[in-house]
Scaffold this motif. Structure first.
Motif, PDB file in Angstrom:
ATOM      1  N   LEU A  78       0.832  -1.207   0.000  1.00 28.58           N
ATOM      2  CA  LEU A  78       0.000   0.000   0.000  1.00 28.58           C
ATOM      3  C   LEU A  78       0.865   1.256   0.000  1.00 28.58           C
ATOM      4  N   GLY A  79       1.963   1.238   0.761  1.00 23.98           N
ATOM      5  CA  GLY A  79       2.896   2.365   0.748  1.00 23.98           C
ATOM      6  C   GLY A  79       3.501   2.570  -0.626  1.00 23.98           C
ATOM      7  N   LEU A  80       3.889   1.473  -1.269  1.00 25.20           N
ATOM      8  CA  LEU A  80       4.440   1.567  -2.620  1.00 25.20           C
ATOM      9  C   LEU A  80       3.382   2.090  -3.592  1.00 25.20           C
ATOM     10  N   ALA A  81       2.159   1.621  -3.449  1.00 24.39           N
ATOM     11  CA  ALA A  81       1.067   2.105  -4.305  1.00 24.39           C
ATOM     12  C   ALA A  81       0.875   3.609  -4.131  1.00 24.39           C
ATOM     13  N   HIS A  82       0.955   4.062  -2.896  1.00 23.36           N
ATOM     14  CA  HIS A  82       0.826   5.491  -2.611  1.00 23.36           C
ATOM     15  C   HIS A  82       1.978   6.266  -3.261  1.00 23.36           C
ATOM     16  N   ALA A  83       3.191   5.765  -3.084  1.00 16.09           N
ATOM     17  CA  ALA A  83       4.362   6.442  -3.660  1.00 16.09           C
ATOM     18  C   ALA A  83       4.277   6.498  -5.181  1.00 16.09           C
ATOM     19  N   ILE A  84       3.798   5.427  -5.782  1.00 15.47           N
ATOM     20  CA  ILE A  84       3.713   5.364  -7.241  1.00 15.47           C
ATOM     21  C   ILE A  84       2.565   6.210  -7.772  1.00 15.47           C
ATOM     22  N   GLY A  85       1.425   6.149  -7.131  1.00 12.84           N
ATOM     23  CA  GLY A  85       0.226   6.758  -7.687  1.00 12.84           C
ATOM     24  C   GLY A  85       0.010   8.218  -7.397  1.00 12.84           C
ATOM     25  N   VAL A  86       0.589   8.734  -6.317  1.00 12.73           N
ATOM     26  CA  VAL A  86       0.277  10.104  -5.908  1.00 12.73           C
ATOM     27  C   VAL A  86       1.157  11.148  -6.580  1.00 12.73           C
ATOM     28  N   SER A  87       2.443  10.888  -6.700  1.00 15.63           N
ATOM     29  CA  SER A  87       3.341  11.934  -7.209  1.00 15.63           C
ATOM     30  C   SER A  87       2.995  12.427  -8.612  1.00 15.63           C
ATOM     31  N   PRO A  88       2.508  11.597  -9.514  1.00 16.45           N
ATOM     32  CA  PRO A  88       2.182  12.129 -10.840  1.00 16.45           C
ATOM     33  C   PRO A  88       0.820  12.809 -10.954  1.00 16.45           C
ATOM     34  N   GLN A  89       0.034  12.847  -9.891  1.00 20.90           N
ATOM     35  CA  GLN A  89      -1.323  13.375 -10.003  1.00 20.90           C
ATOM     36  C   GLN A  89      -1.373  14.851 -10.390  1.00 20.90           C
ATOM     37  N   PHE A  90      -0.599  15.696  -9.740  1.00 23.32           N
ATOM     38  CA  PHE A  90      -0.672  17.132 -10.022  1.00 23.32           C
ATOM     39  C   PHE A  90      -0.304  17.472 -11.464  1.00 23.32           C
ATOM     40  N   PRO A  91       0.802  16.936 -12.004  1.00 29.47           N
ATOM     41  CA  PRO A  91       1.096  17.247 -13.408  1.00 29.47           C
ATOM     42  C   PRO A  91       0.022  16.744 -14.373  1.00 29.47           C
ATOM     43  N   LEU A  94      -4.476  17.836 -17.971  1.00 34.41           N
ATOM     44  CA  LEU A  94      -5.835  17.510 -18.407  1.00 34.41           C
ATOM     45  C   LEU A  94      -6.789  18.698 -18.264  1.00 34.41           C
ATOM     46  N   CYS A  95      -6.476  19.613 -17.381  1.00 33.25           N
ATOM     47  CA  CYS A  95      -7.362  20.753 -17.107  1.00 33.25           C
ATOM     48  C   CYS A  95      -6.744  22.069 -17.565  1.00 33.25           C
ATOM     49  N   THR A  96      -6.076  22.065 -18.705  1.00 34.52           N
ATOM     50  CA  THR A  96      -5.406  23.287 -19.162  1.00 34.52           C
ATOM     51  C   THR A  96      -6.398  24.432 -19.363  1.00 34.52           C
ATOM     52  N   LYS A  97      -7.568  24.129 -19.907  1.00 35.70           N
ATOM     53  CA  LYS A  97      -8.572  25.173 -20.135  1.00 35.70           C
ATOM     54  C   LYS A  97      -9.013  25.777 -18.801  1.00 35.70           C
ATOM     55  N   GLU A  98      -9.272  24.918 -17.830  1.00 37.62           N
ATOM     56  CA  GLU A  98      -9.692  25.390 -16.510  1.00 37.62           C
ATOM     57  C   GLU A  98      -8.572  26.155 -15.821  1.00 37.62           C
ATOM     58  N   CYS A  99      -7.337  25.696 -15.996  1.00 37.76           N
ATOM     59  CA  CYS A  99      -6.192  26.391 -15.398  1.00 37.76           C
ATOM     60  C   CYS A  99      -6.051  27.801 -15.973  1.00 37.76           C
ATOM     61  N   GLN A 100      -6.309  27.937 -17.278  1.00 35.78           N
ATOM     62  CA  GLN A 100      -6.231  29.250 -17.897  1.00 35.78           C
ATOM     63  C   GLN A 100      -7.395  30.137 -17.461  1.00 35.78           C
ATOM     64  N   THR A 101      -8.556  29.527 -17.237  1.00 34.05           N
ATOM     65  CA  THR A 101      -9.751  30.298 -16.886  1.00 34.05           C
ATOM     66  C   THR A 101      -9.744  30.754 -15.432  1.00 34.05           C
ATOM     67  N   ILE A 102      -9.541  29.810 -14.501  1.00 31.32           N
ATOM     68  CA  ILE A 102      -9.633  30.166 -13.076  1.00 31.32           C
ATOM     69  C   ILE A 102      -8.288  30.127 -12.359  1.00 31.32           C
ATOM     70  N   GLY A 103      -7.256  29.688 -13.054  1.00 33.70           N
ATOM     71  CA  GLY A 103      -5.923  29.644 -12.465  1.00 33.70           C
ATOM     72  C   GLY A 103      -5.571  28.262 -11.928  1.00 33.70           C
ATOM     73  N   ILE A 104      -4.289  27.941 -12.038  1.00 38.77           N
ATOM     74  CA  ILE A 104      -3.832  26.613 -11.613  1.00 38.77           C
ATOM     75  C   ILE A 104      -4.001  26.415 -10.112  1.00 38.77           C
ATOM     76  N   GLY A 105      -3.849  27.481  -9.334  1.00 35.40           N
ATOM     77  CA  GLY A 105      -4.036  27.371  -7.885  1.00 35.40           C
ATOM     78  C   GLY A 105      -5.455  26.981  -7.521  1.00 35.40           C
ATOM     79  N   SER A 106      -6.418  27.555  -8.218  1.00 33.64           N
ATOM     80  CA  SER A 106      -7.822  27.211  -7.961  1.00 33.64           C
ATOM     81  C   SER A 106      -8.126  25.779  -8.382  1.00 33.64           C
ATOM     82  N   VAL A 107      -7.596  25.368  -9.525  1.00 31.44           N
ATOM     83  CA  VAL A 107      -7.814  23.994  -9.993  1.00 31.44           C
ATOM     84  C   VAL A 107      -7.223  23.002  -8.994  1.00 31.44           C
ATOM     85  N   MET A 108      -6.004  23.256  -8.556  1.00 29.11           N
ATOM     86  CA  MET A 108      -5.369  22.360  -7.586  1.00 29.11           C
ATOM     87  C   MET A 108      -6.097  22.403  -6.234  1.00 29.11           C
TER      88      MET A 108
END
Length: 160
Positions: free
Chosen positions: A66-79, A84-98
């Motif tokens: 489970l720890g390995l799954a967490h390490a593998i699956g979580v780090s790539p989520q933000f990029p 995937l949300c480039t339009k939303e990032c441009q509209t409301i900002g990346i900080g709001s999307v995140m």
């Protein structure tokens, strides 16, 4: 109780040792998606393992997985989300999307233990592991479907 603590340490130690390595190697978008899916599959596998092999050494291995799954699956989520949300990032900002993503993630962090408690009360521990394993596997299937087939056409799921 001391055995429980040592077992839970496996989760954190695996994250500490593997997360930096995985973050370095999840550089391309295709790899990021793969790591997110792989992390989900490892989560499901560890839960199925707890159901089918509930011996103490297997429990320790499943917690480490489970720890390995967490390490593998979580780090790539933000990029992946920012891509995937480039339009939303441009509209409301990346900080709001995140921020929205983190809020939804926190809702899961609260509702997950509540769901587990309800399932343990209704089904018992072993059946709860099986139920959560299936829920996790279905969630990974939905994630895979979305990332590989339903997301923007410019984003591919396999490395060219």
């Amino acid at each position: 109780q001391s055995s429980t603590g040592r077992g839970m340490m496996a989760y954190g130690l695996v994250i500490v040792f593997f997360a930096p390595y995985i973050a370095l190697h999840a550089s391309s978008l295709a790899r990021r998606k793969f790591f997110m899916i792989l992390g989900g599959l490892l989560t499901s596998a560890s839960l199925f393992l707890l159901y089918y092999q509930p011996e103490i050494h297997i429990v320790f291995f499943a917690v480490a997985t489970l720890g390995l799954a967490h390490a593998i699956g979580v780090s790539p989520q933000f990029p992946v989300i920012s891509d995937l949300c480039t339009k939303e990032c441009q509209t409301i900002g990346i900080g709001s999307v995140m921020g929205i993503f983190r809020m939804i993630e926190r809702i899961g962090n609260v509702s997950g233990p509540i769901l587990a408690a309800v399932l343990v009360t209704a089904l018992g521990f072993e059946e709860t592991f099986l139920c959560l394993a299936w829920i996790s596997l279905i969630a990974v299937a939905v994630l895979t479907l979305h990332l590989c087939f339903l997301s923007r056409p410019s984003i591919v799921c396999v490395k060219s």
